[in-house]
Scaffold this active site. Structure first.
Site, PDB file in Angstrom:
ATOM      1  N   HIS A 247       0.145  -5.291  -5.498  1.00 52.71           N
ATOM      2  CA  HIS A 247       1.540  -5.509  -5.028  1.00 52.71           C
ATOM      3  C   HIS A 247       1.829  -7.014  -4.942  1.00 52.71           C
ATOM      4  O   HIS A 247       2.855  -7.495  -5.413  1.00 52.71           O
ATOM      5  CB  HIS A 247       1.711  -4.864  -3.642  1.00 52.71           C
ATOM      6  CG  HIS A 247       3.114  -4.906  -3.116  1.00 52.71           C
ATOM      7  ND1 HIS A 247       3.914  -3.787  -3.014  1.00 52.71           N
ATOM      8  CD2 HIS A 247       3.864  -5.943  -2.670  1.00 52.71           C
ATOM      9  CE1 HIS A 247       5.099  -4.141  -2.519  1.00 52.71           C
ATOM     10  NE2 HIS A 247       5.098  -5.444  -2.310  1.00 52.71           N
ATOM     11  N   GLU A 251       4.277  -9.221  -7.731  1.00 49.69           N
ATOM     12  CA  GLU A 251       5.440  -9.995  -7.246  1.00 49.69           C
ATOM     13  C   GLU A 251       5.341 -11.456  -7.677  1.00 49.69           C
ATOM     14  O   GLU A 251       6.305 -12.037  -8.194  1.00 49.69           O
ATOM     15  CB  GLU A 251       5.489  -9.897  -5.705  1.00 49.69           C
ATOM     16  CG  GLU A 251       6.763 -10.395  -5.096  1.00 49.69           C
ATOM     17  CD  GLU A 251       7.985  -9.669  -5.629  1.00 49.69           C
ATOM     18  OE1 GLU A 251       7.892  -8.468  -5.943  1.00 49.69           O
ATOM     19  OE2 GLU A 251       9.033 -10.333  -5.794  1.00 49.69           O
ATOM     20  N   LYS A 254       5.905 -11.943 -11.417  1.00 50.67           N
ATOM     21  CA  LYS A 254       7.336 -11.820 -11.756  1.00 50.67           C
ATOM     22  C   LYS A 254       8.074 -13.117 -11.439  1.00 50.67           C
ATOM     23  O   LYS A 254       8.866 -13.626 -12.241  1.00 50.67           O
ATOM     24  CB  LYS A 254       7.974 -10.662 -10.984  1.00 50.67           C
ATOM     25  CG  LYS A 254       7.654  -9.275 -11.489  1.00 50.67           C
ATOM     26  CD  LYS A 254       8.553  -8.232 -10.827  1.00 50.67           C
ATOM     27  CE  LYS A 254       8.281  -8.159  -9.353  1.00 50.67           C
ATOM     28  NZ  LYS A 254       9.140  -7.170  -8.660  1.00 50.67           N
ATOM     29  N   ASN A 255       7.775 -13.691 -10.264  1.00 47.04           N
ATOM     30  CA  ASN A 255       8.455 -14.930  -9.866  1.00 47.04           C
ATOM     31  C   ASN A 255       8.113 -16.082 -10.806  1.00 47.04           C
ATOM     32  O   ASN A 255       8.992 -16.825 -11.239  1.00 47.04           O
ATOM     33  CB  ASN A 255       8.073 -15.296  -8.430  1.00 47.04           C
ATOM     34  CG  ASN A 255       8.578 -14.275  -7.434  1.00 47.04           C
ATOM     35  OD1 ASN A 255       9.486 -13.511  -7.719  1.00 47.04           O
ATOM     36  ND2 ASN A 255       7.983 -14.245  -6.260  1.00 47.04           N
TER      37      ASN A 255
HETATM   38  C1  LIG Z   1      13.120 -12.312  -1.198  1.00 48.01           C
HETATM   39  S1  LIG Z   1      12.475 -11.598  -2.596  1.00 48.01           S
HETATM   40  O1  LIG Z   1      11.097 -11.344  -2.439  1.00 48.01           O
HETATM   41  O2  LIG Z   1      13.239 -10.465  -2.967  1.00 48.01           O
HETATM   42  N1  LIG Z   1      12.599 -12.647  -3.824  1.00 48.01           N
HETATM   43  C2  LIG Z   1      11.906 -13.920  -3.684  1.00 48.01           C
HETATM   44  C3  LIG Z   1      11.768 -14.561  -5.064  1.00 48.01           C
HETATM   45  C4  LIG Z   1      13.113 -14.629  -5.743  1.00 48.01           C
HETATM   46  O3  LIG Z   1      12.918 -14.971  -7.106  1.00 48.01           O
HETATM   47  C5  LIG Z   1      12.552 -16.242  -7.397  1.00 48.01           C
HETATM   48  C6  LIG Z   1      11.681 -16.408  -8.467  1.00 48.01           C
HETATM   49  C7  LIG Z   1      11.278 -17.659  -8.838  1.00 48.01           C
HETATM   50  C8  LIG Z   1      11.748 -18.752  -8.150  1.00 48.01           C
HETATM   51  C9  LIG Z   1      11.281 -20.079  -8.521  1.00 48.01           C
HETATM   52  C10 LIG Z   1      11.993 -21.159  -9.043  1.00 48.01           C
HETATM   53  C11 LIG Z   1      13.416 -21.235  -9.400  1.00 48.01           C
HETATM   54  O4  LIG Z   1      14.129 -20.245  -9.404  1.00 48.01           O
HETATM   55  N2  LIG Z   1      13.844 -22.460  -9.692  1.00 48.01           N
HETATM   56  C12 LIG Z   1      15.241 -22.647 -10.094  1.00 48.01           C
HETATM   57  C13 LIG Z   1      16.141 -22.648  -8.886  1.00 48.01           C
HETATM   58  C14 LIG Z   1      15.858 -23.893  -8.073  1.00 48.01           C
HETATM   59  C15 LIG Z   1      16.825 -23.987  -6.913  1.00 48.01           C
HETATM   60  C16 LIG Z   1      18.252 -24.005  -7.440  1.00 48.01           C
HETATM   61  C17 LIG Z   1      19.162 -24.143  -6.240  1.00 48.01           C
HETATM   62  O5  LIG Z   1      19.258 -25.302  -5.773  1.00 48.01           O
HETATM   63  O6  LIG Z   1      19.735 -23.129  -5.780  1.00 48.01           O
HETATM   64  C18 LIG Z   1      18.528 -22.708  -8.194  1.00 48.01           C
HETATM   65  C19 LIG Z   1      17.580 -22.628  -9.375  1.00 48.01           C
HETATM   66  N3  LIG Z   1      11.149 -22.182  -9.204  1.00 48.01           N
HETATM   67  O7  LIG Z   1       9.911 -21.801  -8.797  1.00 48.01           O
HETATM   68  C20 LIG Z   1       9.987 -20.526  -8.407  1.00 48.01           C
HETATM   69  C21 LIG Z   1       8.841 -19.731  -7.940  1.00 48.01           C
HETATM   70  C22 LIG Z   1       8.929 -19.064  -6.749  1.00 48.01           C
HETATM   71  C23 LIG Z   1       7.855 -18.305  -6.329  1.00 48.01           C
HETATM   72 CL1  LIG Z   1       7.924 -17.441  -4.818  1.00 48.01          CL
HETATM   73  C24 LIG Z   1       6.704 -18.202  -7.101  1.00 48.01           C
HETATM   74  O8  LIG Z   1       5.694 -17.425  -6.683  1.00 48.01           O
HETATM   75  C25 LIG Z   1       6.616 -18.865  -8.315  1.00 48.01           C
HETATM   76  C26 LIG Z   1       7.695 -19.634  -8.750  1.00 48.01           C
HETATM   77  O9  LIG Z   1       7.651 -20.310  -9.905  1.00 48.01           O
HETATM   78  C27 LIG Z   1      12.625 -18.612  -7.091  1.00 48.01           C
HETATM   79  C28 LIG Z   1      13.036 -17.336  -6.714  1.00 48.01           C
HETATM   80  C29 LIG Z   1      13.803 -13.283  -5.777  1.00 48.01           C
HETATM   81  C30 LIG Z   1      13.915 -12.731  -4.407  1.00 48.01           C
END
Ligand SMILES: CS(=O)(=O)N1CCC(Oc2ccc(-c3c(C(=O)NC[C@H]4CC[C@H](C(=O)O)CC4)noc3-c3cc(Cl)c(O)cc3O)cc2)CC1
Length: 387
Positions: A247, A251, A254-255
């Site tokens: 799990h 997650e 995917k991130n």
């Molecule tokens: C609550 S949840 O569990 O449901 N969930 C949490 C997760 C979220 O999805 C994500 C996924 C990736 C990212 C992400 C970014 C990213 O996105 N950058 C670009 C933005 C930088 C700010 C910018 C702004 O200033 O807003 C707007 C673009 N960069 O690094 C990561 C990253 C994060 C994690 Cl945790 C990781 O393990 C690995 C990664 O590389 C952020 C969010 C869905 C919701």
């Protein structure tokens, strides 16, 4: 069964009575040692008390939630499920004799409870959305909800762990193959969990989703380091619950994939995700490092929030730009799985470069104790004052 006023008063008293007991944390070692020489009667006697204790402890907190949230239809439904399950399990505390029939009825009853609660996470998420759509939510309420849901989902993980161990050990659903049993598991615990196998499973499934959405995906490079025991060719192993580890990894993959694909656009070559496995005397660590551009430090806490105060509902039209604020609970609940056996899940992002995500687990099963929320005066005070 219709609850008369007398019944309600009785259950309120029973709820108070059982919530006076603190839950009894078990370690992975205790789960294993018991499972190697499992006795159904012993497990039944322990669970018919421990399950209502754990239910009552979290039900007292449900009752302390802000009125506005408690009145939301979905939250009320979850509350009713807990009250029904509490009532059902208490029936077994009244039984003096322990017969094969009672043991079988107990197994059936806890399976029914597990099934009743299978959609709790989604239903609570719906309740939070119902609250946001019908009331202004101040910061204090948001903090109370964050505090409660971390404890509520940790409690739920622990209750399902106890139910799964009992039903897998004694439920009899698994038709045993003739001859020595093929299953090496003790309930849902793998005493020799091969980390690389779980990692590859989670990666391939996350990669499938990534390929579907982006038509491409980053490669995975795995490195292993372990003190003493690791010979060149053998994989690092740990006593753990593979489904919990899966799990968390699913997650995080995917991130990382989403960040890398969004950050590098239509590149031909995407930087790989690097996964380092290290096993020390105390900790087993899995570090996922990506070059997905990272997030600003100011947004770190947003990643773990069950409730978004600012992010708009993602409209279908701009589905191609998946917002930072998702509406899953994947990351906060993954951190709970890591913390459940006294590990952790930590995100360290460097904006402009990428993100490291580290899963910490206990190397020794006797140190991997359940981390359980306990209802007490301090808990009540938090809900009243917020600190
Ligand atoms: C609550 S949840 O569990 O449901 N969930 C949490 C997760 C979220 O999805 C994500 C996924 C990736 C990212 C992400 C970014 C990213 O996105 N950058 C670009 C933005 C930088 C700010 C910018 C702004 O200033 O807003 C707007 C673009 N960069 O690094 C990561 C990253 C994060 C994690 Cl945790 C990781 O393990 C690995 C990664 O590389 C952020 C969010 C869905 C919701």
């Amino acid at each position: 069964m219709k609850l008369t006023l007398k019944h309600c008063k009785n259950y309120a008293k029973l709820l108070d009575a059982y919530s006076q007991f603190s839950p009894s944390p078990l370690s992975i070692k205790k789960f294993i040692d018991f499972g190697l020489n499992a006795c159904e009667t012993t497990s039944y006697i322990f669970l018919r008390k421990e399950l209502p204790v754990r239910l009552a402890n979290i039900m007292k907190e449900i009752a302390l939630l802000p009125e506005n949230l408690l009145r939301m239809p979905s939250v009320n439904a979850v509350h009713q499920w807990y009250m029904t399950s509490f009532r059902e399990i208490l029936e077994f505390e009244k039984m003096d004799d322990i017969t094969p029939r009672n043991l079988r009825n107990f197994c059936d009853s806890i399976v029914k409870i597990r099934n009743r609660h299978s959609d709790v996470v989604e239903t609570m998420a719906q309740g939070v959305i119902e609250l946001k759509e019908s009331h202004d939510v101040d910061q204090q309420t948001e903090h109370s909800i964050q505090y409660f849901l971390d404890r509520f989902y940790m409690s739920r993980i622990s209750i399902r762990m106890l139910i799964n161990q009992h039903t897998l050990l004694f439920g009899g659903q698994l038709e045993r193959a003739p001859g020595p049993t093929q299953s090496k598991y003790i309930g849902c615990i793998d005493p020799h969990c091969n980390l690389v196998c779980v990692i590859k499973d989670a990666y391939e499934n996350a990669r499938f989703l990534c390929d579907q959405y982006y038509l491409d995906s980053p490669e995975l490079i795995i490195e292993q380091h372990a003190i003493n025991e690791l010979k060149a060719e053998s994989d690092v192993r740990i006593v753990y619950v593979p489904s919990h580890l899966y799990h968390m990894l699913f997650e995080l993959f995917k991130n990382s994939m989403r960040a890398v694909m969004e950050y590098h656009g239509q590149n031909e070559q995407y930087p790989p995700i690097r996964l380092t496995i290290s096993k020390g005397k105390e900790d087993v660590c899995l570090k996922l490092s990506d070059r997905g551009g990272g997030i600003p430090r100011s947004l770190h806490d947003q990643l773990f929030k069950y409730m978004y105060s600012t992010a708009p509902q993602p409209s279908k039209s701009d589905a191609h730009t998946v917002p930072l604020a998702g509406y899953g609970y994947g990351l906060p609940i993954s951190r709970l799985y890591a913390r459940y056996f006294h590990g952790d899940l930590v995100i360290m992002s460097c904006e402009g470069h990428g993100t490291d995500a580290v899963i910490y687990m206990k190397a020794l099963s006797n140190e991997a104790n359940e981390l359980l929320p306990i209802f007490n005066k301090t808990t009540s005070k938090f809900y009243r004052t917020g600190y």
